[in-house]
Enzyme design. Structure first.
Site, short mmCIF file in Angstrom:
data_model
loop_
_atom_site.label_atom_id
_atom_site.label_comp_id
_atom_site.label_asym_id
_atom_site.label_seq_id
_atom_site.Cartn_x
_atom_site.Cartn_y
_atom_site.Cartn_z
N HIS A 10 -32.54 -4.51 -6.90
CA HIS A 10 -33.76 -3.74 -7.10
C HIS A 10 -33.85 -3.20 -8.52
O HIS A 10 -34.90 -3.27 -9.16
CB HIS A 10 -33.80 -2.60 -6.08
N ARG A 11 -32.73 -2.68 -9.01
CA ARG A 11 -32.71 -2.13 -10.37
C ARG A 11 -32.89 -3.25 -11.39
O ARG A 11 -33.62 -3.11 -12.37
CB ARG A 11 -31.41 -1.36 -10.62
N ASP A 39 -35.49 6.27 -10.59
CA ASP A 39 -35.06 6.86 -9.33
C ASP A 39 -35.03 5.73 -8.33
O ASP A 39 -35.87 4.82 -8.37
CB ASP A 39 -35.99 7.98 -8.86
N PHE A 70 -21.61 0.95 -6.42
CA PHE A 70 -21.60 2.40 -6.20
C PHE A 70 -22.68 2.75 -5.19
O PHE A 70 -23.48 1.91 -4.80
CB PHE A 70 -21.79 3.15 -7.52
N TYR A 117 -24.76 3.17 -2.08
CA TYR A 117 -24.86 2.48 -0.79
C TYR A 117 -24.48 0.99 -0.89
O TYR A 117 -24.62 0.26 0.09
CB TYR A 117 -26.29 2.60 -0.25
N THR A 164 -30.21 9.53 -17.87
CA THR A 164 -29.28 9.61 -16.75
C THR A 164 -27.93 10.12 -17.23
O THR A 164 -27.56 9.91 -18.39
CB THR A 164 -29.09 8.24 -16.05
#
Length: 194
Positions: free
Chosen positions: A178-179, A69, A150, A152, A8
């Site tokens: 989620h991450r 992603d 950052f 949304y 990334t």
């Protein structure tokens, strides 16, 4: 400590992952290996885009690496923006424009405006390709709330909470996001593989 390339150029993602994996794995960003290219995300799924990025770095540098992603999937928008979340408002990517477009698209949709955040991680190492997924349900607020995070984060309110990701602070977000869920699976896999 094991080193692992995170494919990334997003400093927010890099810092978030480093914080979650602190003391377990040393995360090295693309800039640190001299890769300054914008890796195309042309797949039509989150898994496909994560794999494209991981394969790009692995083939070019021969190092174990992972990529992710993430997509915001809004029920009232037929799961959009989904795989197109980062570029929802067009090129170049602009988080504020993406949020504005989302809120405009939902302006006539009554609450609760159900959504979920999904992250898929693709890891390529000496043993092959591995995938990890994290998902959190929630709703979309009517307006931006909070100054942290950052993307949304200012409009996503996780299920069971009253604060947006941007309001709750990095420590809390990095425990439930989620991450964080996907990275926890990655961490457990890496620790078991040792």
């Amino acid at each position: 400590m094991e080193k692992l390339i995170f494919a990334t150029n997003n400093p927010h993602k890099l810092n978030e992952i480093r914080h979650i994996l602190e003391g377990k794995v040393e995360i090295v960003g693309l800039d640190e290996i001299g890769c300054r290219e914008d890796i195309p995300e042309t797949a039509d799924t989150l898994q496909g885009n994560a794999l494209l990025k991981a394969e790009f770095v692995h083939k070019r540098y021969g190092l174990p690496c992972f990529a992710d992603d993430t997509g915001l999937e809004v029920e009232a928008l037929d799961r959009a923006p989904g795989v197109h979340s980062a570029r929802y408002a067009g090129e170049p990517t602009n988080a504020d424009a993406n949020v504005r477009k989302l809120l405009e698209a939902l302006s006539s949709v009554p609450h609760p405006r159900k959504a979920c955040f999904r992250t898929v991680i693709a890891l390529i190492d000496d043993h092959g390709k591995h995938f990890f997924e994290g998902k959190i349900e929630g709703t979309i607020a009517s307006e931006c709330r909070g100054s942290g995070g950052f993307g949304y984060d200012p409009v996503f309110i996780p299920e069971g909470h009253t604060l947006s990701f941007a309001e709750m602070g990095e420590e809390t977000k990095n425990q439930i996001s989620h991450r964080a869920l996907a990275v926890a699976q990655l961490r457990d896999f890496l620790l078991c593989a040792k």
